[in-house]
Scaffold this active site. Structure first.
Site, PDB file in Angstrom:
ATOM      1  N   ARG A 171       4.157   1.362  -1.415  1.00 38.53           N
ATOM      2  CA  ARG A 171       5.168   1.408  -2.483  1.00 38.53           C
ATOM      3  C   ARG A 171       4.880   0.387  -3.578  1.00 38.53           C
ATOM      4  NH1 ARG A 171       9.896   1.725  -0.346  1.00 38.53           N
ATOM      5  NH2 ARG A 171       9.086   2.068   1.741  1.00 38.53           N
ATOM      6  N   HIS A 220      18.939   0.379  -1.219  1.00 41.62           N
ATOM      7  CA  HIS A 220      17.524   0.710  -1.075  1.00 41.62           C
ATOM      8  C   HIS A 220      16.725  -0.526  -0.628  1.00 41.62           C
ATOM      9  CE1 HIS A 220      13.817   2.929  -1.895  1.00 41.62           C
ATOM     10  NE2 HIS A 220      13.342   1.764  -2.307  1.00 41.62           N
ATOM     11  N   MET A 242     -12.913   0.543  17.186  1.00 40.40           N
ATOM     12  CA  MET A 242     -11.777   0.597  18.116  1.00 40.40           C
ATOM     13  C   MET A 242     -11.915  -0.474  19.195  1.00 40.40           C
ATOM     14  SD  MET A 242      -9.486   2.548  17.172  1.00 40.40           S
ATOM     15  CE  MET A 242      -8.371   3.094  18.428  1.00 40.40           C
ATOM     16  N   CYS A 254       0.825  -1.207   0.000  1.00 43.05           N
ATOM     17  CA  CYS A 254       0.000   0.000   0.000  1.00 43.05           C
ATOM     18  C   CYS A 254       0.866   1.267   0.000  1.00 43.05           C
ATOM     19  CB  CYS A 254      -0.956  -0.011   1.181  1.00 43.05           C
ATOM     20  SG  CYS A 254      -0.128  -0.271   2.736  1.00 43.05           S
TER      21      CYS A 254
END
Lengths: 250, 392
Positions: free
Chosen positions: B49, B86, B180, B47
């Site tokens: 990259r 990277h 929650m 989500c």
């Protein structure tokens, strides 16, 4: 220096090493117990304050060693080892004292009860102070409480040991007073040892009475004060002169 | 010779969410198609990259992302050692939105598995991804980059553990039945809490949530009774006034842990002053999260050192790999030349010849054992033991 003193001295050094090398705690504890046994054979069981100090120190070191696998209780372990070292140094000072044999029943009941009391209170007070500190952290800086020992684990440790210690101290105190009454004619005198034990016991009683109301620093202070008085009675008062057989007469 | 790796991609640092959405490759359809187009490549699509790691030229990879509606300025492109650096940073969680998060390591592993499945990996990429996965594990075990809670729910859980140490068998009361509450219950249940008591204004909603966690549902009128039984309280109900007051809580010897994540708050702050009550609100939890994130930031130099070490290891391997490839090519060339000159020296010919010579031997054994295997057990000496194969 006698062989017993040498054993105790090496024991103290091994305990110091044991703060960094765990096996040292085990070896130091056994040297303490060996020194106490050797002294008992030479002078009689519990003939002076050195033997109980060595036995207590040895047992405290063993208890400290048993906490090695609980890294969050490291402060408690260090405190127990340091206390054991202090008791070893006290024993080194008290060992040359000639002493004398005491009645067997008194040795078993009075000295035995106080030995249990000191052992349990040492652990209970250590856990209690850590618990009070964790309570303060949880209330004011919760982010700092995450890496310390859990509050409830400490409280259970504290409550269990303190209760046993308090009961044993009560038995030790009453049996001591009964013996003093029979031997000296009065259960209590203005003697530093007797007064400090009595005040320490009263402090513990107060602590249990106010247990649910006291929090944070006052709780910690009362517990430490009571314990300090009891500890003073054991390793401080003998130097001030006392009618108690443990008096070193300095 | 430079390392022939390339990377083309975009991440939360270079592209907004709507662009990342367009670039994301669905693992069921778009990703296999992309891998078959690209050939030797591994695609990491999460989500946050979408990155294409490959060997050779990055042109096709770049064209693929541009074709999905990504603008060129959202893309970054790296080559050689920078690709490794990277990838290792990504696997260690240094490039994540929440530093040190562990999910990315699983996603890197999944990307490698998918590329393997579609036959798109080759030795350089395989080694790079395996090294990245190993480094990600090392970074999390040898440094504090993944330590401490970095979400409000986990921070609450950590605080509960700082109070109780072990949540097994404890009773948890939840005020409200929203998302929650459900999230907290999921975490608490994973840590072994026993009874679950859900309190809500609408009992039906409470019942739905309670059933999911094998709990009990109550209406608000039962709140004092529920509070008497609870060891942990999570308050997340929508209410304009306090629902829990100090008077509602009985004196107890065991601690009571309360989390108030509702806005406006559900629990009167005076509750926190009770001797055995430990009350935390959203600000307290955020403070814990911020402290943990700061601590993770302090671990970055240690992880960077691990990354440089891993790059060094990879390059050592690559040097050997190049020599191995050169030797293999040389051997192939020599083999071709030798076989061209002396066809009988071809090992394949040897195998055929060996098969041809063994054939009568196999036939003889079959003929000799046929009767024996089909008939009754031999009474005296076994004829098979007396059998000697024909000389070849």
């Amino acid at each position: 220096m006698t062989a017993v003193s040498l054993l105790a001295l090496v024991g103290v050094l091994l305990l110091a090493v044991g703060l960094f090398w765990p096996r040292g705690l085990f070896l130091g504890a056994f040297l303490y117990l060996g020194a106490a046994l050797a002294d008992a054979f030479a002078k009689g069981f519990f003939s002076g304050p050195a033997q109980p100090a060595l036995v207590l120190g040895g047992l405290l070191a063993l208890r400290g060693e048993s906490l090695l696998l609980r890294p969050r209780l490291t402060p408690l372990r260090r405190y127990l080892v340091l206390l054991a070292m202090l008791l070893g140094l006290f024993a080194l000072k008290a060992l040359p004292h000639p002493g004398g044999s005491l009645p067997l029943l008194l040795t078993l009941v009075h000295a035995g009860a106080f030995l249990v009391a000191y052992l349990a209170l040492a652990v209970g007070v250590g856990a209690g102070v850590m618990c009070a500190m964790q309570d303060l952290r949880l209330r004011s800086v919760p982010e700092k409480a995450l890496l310390s020992a859990p509050l409830w684990s400490l409280r259970r440790l504290e409550q269990g040991y303190l209760r046993v210690g308090y009961l044993a101290a009560t038995l030790g105190l009453t049996s001591g007073m009964a013996w003093a009454w029979g031997y000296f004619g009065s259960p209590l005198a203005l003697d530093p040892k007797e007064i400090s034990v009595l005040l320490g016991w009263l402090g513990l009683t107060l602590y249990f009475l106010l247990e649910e109301r006291l929090q944070g620093y006052p709780r910690m202070a009362l517990l430490l004060l009571a314990y300090a008085l009891l500890l003073f009675a054991f390793i401080g008062a003998p130097f001030l002169g006392s009618r108690h057989p443990s008096g070193l007469g300095f | 010779m430079a390392l022939p790796l390339y990377l083309v991609g975009l991440s939360h640092k270079t592209a907004p969410v709507e662009v990342r959405e367009r670039a994301a490759l669905d693992p069921a359809v778009a990703l296999p198609a992309a891998l078959s187009t690209l050939g030797r490549a591994v695609v990491l699509s999460t989500c946050n990259r979408t990155e294409i790691y490959g060997v050779g030229s990055p042109k096709e990879a770049k064209a693929l992302l541009l074709a999905r509606g990504v603008e060129a300025h959202h893309l970054y492109q790296k080559e050689g050692i920078e690709v490794l650096r990277h990838l290792f940073r990504v696997a260690a969680g240094l490039d994540s939105l929440v530093m040190g998060e562990a999910q990315i390591l699983g996603q890197v592993r999944e990307a490698l598995f998918l590329a393997r499945k579609y036959g798109a990996t080759e030795s350089l990429l395989e080694k790079a991804f395996q090294s990245a996965i190993a480094l990600g594990k090392r970074a999390r075990s040898e440094t504090g980059i993944g330590a401490g809670a970095v979400s409000v729910a986990y921070a609450a859980l950590d605080l509960a553990l700082a109070v109780y140490g072990d949540l097994t068998g404890l009773a948890v009361a939840v005020l409200g039945a929203g998302e929650m509450a459900e999230l907290f219950l999921t975490h608490l249940k994973a840590h072994g809490v026993g009874r679950v008591l859900v309190v809500n204004r609408t009992v039906d909603k409470a019942r739905v949530l309670a059933e999911r966690f094998a709990g009990e549902a109550y209406g608000l009128e039962a709140l004092p009774q529920v509070l008497r039984q609870a060891d942990l309280v999570v308050a997340s109900a929508a209410s304009p006034h306090y629902l829990v007051h100090p008077e509602d809580l009985p004196r107890r010897s065991k601690p009571l842990f309360l989390i108030d994540i509702a806005l406006p708050r559900n629990i009167d702050p005076r509750v926190g002053r009770l001797p055995q009550a430990y009350l935390y609100n959203l600000d307290d939890l955020r403070r814990v999260v911020e402290k943990n994130l700061k601590a993770r930031q302090g671990e970055v130099p240690k992880v960077e050192a691990l990354i440089e070490g891993a790059i060094g290891d990879y390059l050592e391997w690559y040097a050997g790999h190049r020599v191995r490839e050169a030797i293999r090519a040389l051997k192939g060339l020599a083999y071709k030349e030798v076989v061209r000159e002396y066809p009988e020296a071809d090992p394949l010919t040897w195998h055929k010849e060996a098969g041809r010579r063994a054939h009568p031997w196999i036939l003889a054994v079959k003929a000799r054992t046929k009767d024996f295997l089909q008939g009754p057990p031999c009474p005296g000496e076994c004829p098979l033991l007396a059998f000697r194969p024909p000389r070849l």
